[in-house]
Design a protein around this motif. Structure first.
Motif, PDB file in Angstrom:
ATOM      1  N   CYS A 252       2.085   3.863  -2.147  1.00  0.00           N
ATOM      2  CA  CYS A 252       1.540   4.387  -3.400  1.00  0.00           C
ATOM      3  C   CYS A 252       0.123   3.868  -3.595  1.00  0.00           C
ATOM      4  O   CYS A 252      -0.121   2.665  -3.538  1.00  0.00           O
ATOM      5  N   ALA A 253      -0.823   4.794  -3.807  1.00  0.00           N
ATOM      6  CA  ALA A 253      -2.210   4.417  -4.107  1.00  0.00           C
ATOM      7  C   ALA A 253      -2.725   5.261  -5.266  1.00  0.00           C
ATOM      8  O   ALA A 253      -3.870   5.727  -5.256  1.00  0.00           O
ATOM      9  N   ALA A 254      -1.875   5.450  -6.274  1.00  0.00           N
ATOM     10  CA  ALA A 254      -2.201   6.300  -7.413  1.00  0.00           C
ATOM     11  C   ALA A 254      -3.032   5.537  -8.440  1.00  0.00           C
ATOM     12  O   ALA A 254      -2.630   5.331  -9.588  1.00  0.00           O
ATOM     13  N   LEU A 255      -4.213   5.127  -8.059  1.00  0.00           N
ATOM     14  CA  LEU A 255      -5.042   4.272  -8.910  1.00  0.00           C
ATOM     15  C   LEU A 255      -5.591   5.011 -10.125  1.00  0.00           C
ATOM     16  O   LEU A 255      -5.540   4.502 -11.248  1.00  0.00           O
ATOM     17  N   GLU A 256      -6.145   6.203  -9.908  1.00  0.00           N
ATOM     18  CA  GLU A 256      -6.757   6.927 -11.013  1.00  0.00           C
ATOM     19  C   GLU A 256      -5.682   7.437 -11.985  1.00  0.00           C
ATOM     20  O   GLU A 256      -4.568   7.768 -11.578  1.00  0.00           O
ATOM     21  N   GLN A 257      -6.031   7.525 -13.256  1.00  0.00           N
ATOM     22  CA  GLN A 257      -5.052   7.865 -14.274  1.00  0.00           C
ATOM     23  C   GLN A 257      -4.393   9.215 -14.036  1.00  0.00           C
ATOM     24  O   GLN A 257      -3.182   9.374 -14.229  1.00  0.00           O
ATOM     25  N   CYS A 309      -1.766  10.800  -4.350  1.00  0.00           N
ATOM     26  CA  CYS A 309      -2.146   9.697  -3.452  1.00  0.00           C
ATOM     27  C   CYS A 309      -0.962   8.795  -3.144  1.00  0.00           C
ATOM     28  O   CYS A 309      -1.075   7.561  -3.123  1.00  0.00           O
ATOM     29  N   THR A 310       0.195   9.400  -2.912  1.00  0.00           N
ATOM     30  CA  THR A 310       1.407   8.668  -2.602  1.00  0.00           C
ATOM     31  C   THR A 310       2.117   9.382  -1.460  1.00  0.00           C
ATOM     32  O   THR A 310       2.352  10.590  -1.550  1.00  0.00           O
ATOM     33  N   VAL A 311       2.416   8.636  -0.380  1.00  0.00           N
ATOM     34  CA  VAL A 311       2.930   9.254   0.839  1.00  0.00           C
ATOM     35  C   VAL A 311       4.018   8.371   1.454  1.00  0.00           C
ATOM     36  O   VAL A 311       4.159   7.198   1.113  1.00  0.00           O
ATOM     37  N   ILE A 312       4.760   8.967   2.378  1.00  0.00           N
ATOM     38  CA  ILE A 312       5.733   8.217   3.158  1.00  0.00           C
ATOM     39  C   ILE A 312       4.993   7.496   4.289  1.00  0.00           C
ATOM     40  O   ILE A 312       4.111   8.067   4.933  1.00  0.00           O
ATOM     41  N   VAL A 313       5.341   6.233   4.526  1.00  0.00           N
ATOM     42  CA  VAL A 313       4.766   5.503   5.654  1.00  0.00           C
ATOM     43  C   VAL A 313       5.292   6.142   6.933  1.00  0.00           C
ATOM     44  O   VAL A 313       6.497   6.162   7.185  1.00  0.00           O
TER      45      VAL A 313
END
Length: 375
Positions: A252-257, A309-313
Motif C-alpha cells: 500500500c502506497a496510498a499517500l495522497e488523500q 497506488c495499492t498492489v499485490i506483491v
C-alpha cells in the motif's frame, strides 16, 4: 539514412575492477560505444567468473556484466606485466579501479602513476568508505555499507530487527551510478579543458542520497528517523505492507488523500478508521485485519483498474507475465566463440544512445602480450 555514432565511440576504458560496481559501470559505458579492456587475475580471472550458475566457461552473472568487453589476465605485481598495463593506461581515456585505498598506489598503478603517462586520464576509484579517514582501509560489502550508513536500520519488523535488503543497493545506487555520472561529466570537462581528474566514488557516503528525506528532516531540526515509525518506514497505514489470507502481501502506497479515500472505501474499512491522523497504529491494525481476511486474488480483483497506488506483491513469474520484467530483450549475450546465448539484462541506457540489438559474447580470459588491444 545512416545511424549517428554512439556517444562514446572512440572512448577507451581500462577496467581494473572486479565483481559488481565497476564492471556494471563499464558495461554501461560499453553500451554507449566505449571500447572496454578489462584486466583480471591470471588463470582464475575475476572472482565472479566462478559463481553459479555457469554459462559456458564463466558464470551467468559474469556474462551479463561483461558482455562486449575484452579481458586479459595480468599479474599486477610482476614488473614486466605492470609496464604493459601502464602502456595501456597511457592510451586510455578512462581508468576504473576498485581496490582499497592505497593498493593501486603500491602496485604502481595509482592516479599519479597513470597521470605521469597520461595527463588527460579520467581515473575513477570506487571504494567502500572513501580514500581517507578511520574507515578507509576496512574491508566491506554492500550489507556493511548499508548498515553503517544508517539506512539499514530505518525499517524494522515487529521485533525491532532490520531485514536483509532486496538487492545490493550500495554497489549499484552508490557505486555504479555515481561512477557513470561522474565519468561522463569528467569526459565532458576534458573536452572543454583537456584536463583529466581523479574521481572518488565512496559508496557508504553516497548512500546519503538515498536517505535524502531523512537528512532534510534532521537538518530542519526534527531529528533522525525513528526505526519503523516514520511515514515511509512503517509508521503510516498509507505506506505499509499487509499480509493476505493466503500468505501473500499487499503493498500500500496510498499517500495522497484521493488515493486513501478510495482505498478505504474499496476495502470496506470501518468509517472510524478513515481518518488516520493521530491513530496510525490503530488504522494499521484495522486495515491489516481487512487484508488478512481475504486472499491475494480477491484483493487483486478489487484493486485492479483502481487509482489507489495499492498492489499485490508480485512473484518474479507474475512480474514477467505483466511485462514489468523483460526476459526476452533483443540484446543477447553469448558464450565466447559459441552459439549458446540468452537475452541479457536490459540496459538502462536509452535505446537512442546505445548499441543496437544483437548478440555480444562475454570475454574469455586471454594473455596480455606486448601488442596493445587498441592497436
Amino acid at each position: 539514412m545512416s545511424q549517428p555514432p554512439l556517444p562514446l565511440t572512440g572512448v577507451k576504458v581500462l577496467d581494473l575492477s572486479t565483481l559488481l560496481p565497476g564492471p556494471l559501470a563499464t558495461l554501461m559505458l560499453a553500451d554507449a560505444g566505449a571500447d572496454v579492456v578489462k584486466l583480471e587475475r591470471p588463470v582464475r580471472g575475476d572472482e565472479m567468473r566462478s559463481y553459479e550458475p555457469k554459462f559456458g566457461e564463466a558464470s551467468a552473472n559474469y556474462a551479463v556484466l561483461n558482455r562486449g568487453k575484452r579481458a586479459y589476465g595480468v599479474d599486477f605485481k610482476d614488473p614486466a606485466q605492470r609496464e604493459r598495463v601502464l602502456r595501456l593506461a597511457a592510451e586510455a581515456d578512462v581508468v576504473m579501479e576498485q581496490f582499497r585505498p592505497g593498493v593501486a598506489d603500491r602496485l604502481g598503478l595509482g592516479y599519479d602513476d597513470i597521470r605521469a603517462v597520461n595527463a588527460g586520464v579520467v581515473y575513477c576509484s570506487i571504494t567502500g568508505y572513501g580514500p581517507t579517514g578511520p574507515h578507509a582501509r576496512r574491508a566491506g560489502h554492500d550489507l556493511n555499507y548499508l548498515a553503517e550508513s544508517g539506512l539499514l536500520g530505518v525499517v524494522t519488523d515487529s521485533t525491532g530487527s532490520p531485514g536483509l535488503p532486496m538487492t545490493v543497493l550500495a554497489d549499484i545506487a552508490a557505486g555504479t551510478y555515481p561512477a557513470v555520472v561522474n565519468i561522463l561529466l569528467a569526459l565532458r570537462r576534458r573536452d572543454q579543458t583537456g584536463e583529466g581528474v581523479h574521481l572518488q566514488v565512496p559508496m557508504t557516503h553516497n548512500l546519503q542520497v538515498l536517505g535524502y528525506g531523512y537528512f532534510a528532516t534532521h537538518q530542519a531540526g526534527a531529528g533522525w528517523p525513528r526505526p519503523g515509525a516514520e511515514q515511509l518506514t512503517g509508521g503510516s497505514p498509507r505506506y505499509h505492507i499487509y499480509p493476505t489470507a493466503d500468505g501473500r502481501h499487499v503493498a500500500c502506497a496510498a499517500l495522497e488523500q484521493k488515493f486513501w479515500d478510495r482505498l478505504v472505501e474499496l476495502v470496506g474499512l470501518d468509517a472510524k478508521f478513515h481518518d488516520d491522523t493521530g491513530q496510525e497504529q490503530a488504522v494499521i491494525d484495522a486495515l491489516g485485519e481487512r487484508f488478512a481476511a481475504e486472499t491475494a486474488d480477491h484483493w487483486r480483483s478489487v484493486l485492479d483498474g483502481e487509482d489507489v497506488c495499492t498492489v499485490i506483491v508480485a512473484t518474479w513469474d507474475e512480474a514477467v507475465a505483466a511485462g514489468l520484467v523483460d526476459v526476452d530483450a533483443p540484446e543477447r549475450v553469448s558464450v565466447p566463440g559459441g552459439a549458446d546465448s540468452f537475452p541479457t539484462l536490459p540496459s538502462p541506457i536509452s535505446s537512442a544512445l546505445r548499441r543496437g540489438p544483437g548478440t555480444t559474447p562475454y570475454p574469455s580470459l586471454a594473455e596480455l602480450g606486448d601488442a596493445s588491444p587498441w592497436a
